[in-house]
Design an enzyme around this catalytic site. Structure first.
Site, PDB file in Angstrom:
ATOM      1  N   LEU A 121       0.867  -1.168   0.000  1.00 19.23           N
ATOM      2  CA  LEU A 121       0.000   0.000   0.000  1.00 19.23           C
ATOM      3  C   LEU A 121       0.907   1.223   0.000  1.00 19.23           C
ATOM      4  CD1 LEU A 121      -2.767  -0.835   2.663  1.00 19.23           C
ATOM      5  CD2 LEU A 121      -3.055  -0.703   0.185  1.00 19.23           C
ATOM      6  N   ASP A 122       0.549   2.241  -0.770  1.00 16.19           N
ATOM      7  CA  ASP A 122       1.334   3.473  -0.763  1.00 16.19           C
ATOM      8  C   ASP A 122       1.421   4.019   0.660  1.00 16.19           C
ATOM      9  OD1 ASP A 122       1.493   3.342  -3.548  1.00 16.19           O
ATOM     10  OD2 ASP A 122      -0.367   4.468  -3.788  1.00 16.19           O
ATOM     11  N   ALA A 123       2.472   4.791   0.925  1.00 21.44           N
ATOM     12  CA  ALA A 123       2.646   5.356   2.266  1.00 21.44           C
ATOM     13  C   ALA A 123       1.438   6.190   2.677  1.00 21.44           C
ATOM     14  CB  ALA A 123       3.916   6.206   2.322  1.00 21.44           C
ATOM     15  N   THR A 125      -1.625   5.760   1.692  1.00 22.19           N
ATOM     16  CA  THR A 125      -2.846   4.957   1.684  1.00 22.19           C
ATOM     17  C   THR A 125      -2.875   4.086   2.932  1.00 22.19           C
ATOM     18  OG1 THR A 125      -2.910   4.873  -0.729  1.00 22.19           O
ATOM     19  CG2 THR A 125      -4.168   3.198   0.431  1.00 22.19           C
TER      20      THR A 125
END
Length: 265
Positions: A121-123, A125
Site C-alpha cells: 500500500l502506498d505510504a 494509503t
C-alpha cells in the site's frame, strides 16, 4: 507447536504405516476434536487432494497433502502465521526502508516468526495489509495474474456524478494502458467532496488514485477496506490481529483455487 508423526508402531518399526491418521491431523490443525473429526470424515465432509475420504484409517502426509472440510481449505502447517494489519498513513510497505521512513518492521518485530507483507500500500494509503510467513500463499494473493479483488474507499475532490461512476466501470485510458474497475459506486457527495467505493483486481502502481484523477476527481484520502474475502471491519488504525480460522480457510481456499486455475490455464 510441532506435529509429531504417528508412524503406527514404536520406534518407526519396519513395515509401519506411513503418514498420520487424518483425524489426528484435523485435531492438530484445530479443526475439531479427534472424535468430532472422525464424524466429519464418516459424513463425507473431508477431502484430501480434492477427493472425499470416508475411511477413518486413512493416513496422509501433512507436508504435501491438501485437506479441506466442507470445501474450505485447512492449514496443516502450524508454523505458518497470518496477520491482518490496518496500516496507518505514513508507514511505508517495506520491512527496512532505505530512506529511514517509518516502515512495517515496527509491527513485524512483535512476532517470533519472520513475517513479510503481501503486496503493498502506498505510504499515504491506509487500510488492510496482510503479514505472513507463507510465501506460497503470498505469491498467489499479491500477483495480479490471479485476480484477487481489492476494495477501496476514496475521498475525492468535487462532486462525482453517476456518469463518472459509469466511466470507471467502462474503462479509462492511462499512460500505461486502459484500466476497468470491476465495481464502482458513489457512497456520498456533499460539500466539495465525494466518497467513492472502487473494487478492482489490478495490481498496478497507485491505480485507484490514477483512475480517479483521470476522471477529474483527485484523491485526498484512500483506505483499502477489503482484500479478497478479508474485511478490515472495526480494526483500528495501527492495530493488528491474527486471522481467525474462518478467514484463514477462505484465503487458503482462494489461493488453492487460483493456483489450480492458473496451472490449468
Amino acid at each position: 507447536m510441532t506435529n509429531s508423526i504417528d508412524n503406527g508402531a514404536p520406534g518407526g518399526a519396519p513395515g509401519a504405516p506411513e503418514g498420520v491418521r487424518l483425524q489426528k491431523v484435523l485435531a492438530s490443525a484445530g479443526v475439531a476434536s479427534r472424535r468430532v473429526s472422525e464424524d466429519l470424515i464418516t459424513a463425507g465432509r473431508v477431502r484430501v487432494n480434492g477427493e472425499v475420504v470416508r475411511e477413518l484409517g486413512r493416513r496422509i502426509d501433512p507436508e504435501n497433502d491438501k485437506v479441506a472440510v466442507d470445501n474450505v481449505a485447512v492449514q496443516l502447517d502450524t508454523t505458518k502465521r497470518y496477520v491482518m494489519l490496518n496500516k496507518p498513513v505514513g508507514i511505508v510497505s517495506s520491512l527496512a526502508d532505505q530512506h529511514g521512513r517509518p516502515d512495517l518492521s515496527v509491527y513485524t518485530a512483535q512476532f517470533e516468526e519472520r513475517l513479510f507483507n503481501v503486496g503493498r500500500l502506498d505510504a499515504e494509503t491506509s487500510g488492510l495489509l496482510i503479514l505472513t510467513n507463507d510465501g506460497e500463499l503470498a505469491h498467489v494473493l499479491a500477483h495480479p495474474s490471479f485476480g484477487v479483488m481489492k476494495t477501496y474507499i476514496a475521498r475525492v475532490e468535487g462532486r462525482v456524478s453517476p456518469q463518472t461512476i459509469a466511466r470507471l466501470t467502462k474503462g479509462v485510458e492511462l499512460d500505461d494502458g486502459p484500466i476497468v474497475a470491476d465495481k464502482a459506486r458513489l457512497l456520498d457527495s456533499s460539500g466539495g467532496s465525494s466518497l467513492v467505493e472502487v473494487t478492482l483486481h489490478s495490481g498496478r502502481n497507485r491505480i485507484v488514485r490514477r483512475m480517479l484523477e483521470e476522471v477529474g476527481h483527485p484523491v485526498t484520502e484512500l483506505v483499502r477496506r477489503q482484500f479478497g474475502p478479508l474485511h478490515l471491519g472495526s480494526l483500528g488504525s495501527g492495530e493488528l490481529r491474527d486471522l481467525n480460522r474462518d478467514e484463514l480457510g477462505e484465503i487458503l481456499t482462494l489461493s488453492r483455487a487460483a493456483k489450480t486455475e492458473g496451472s490449468n490455464g
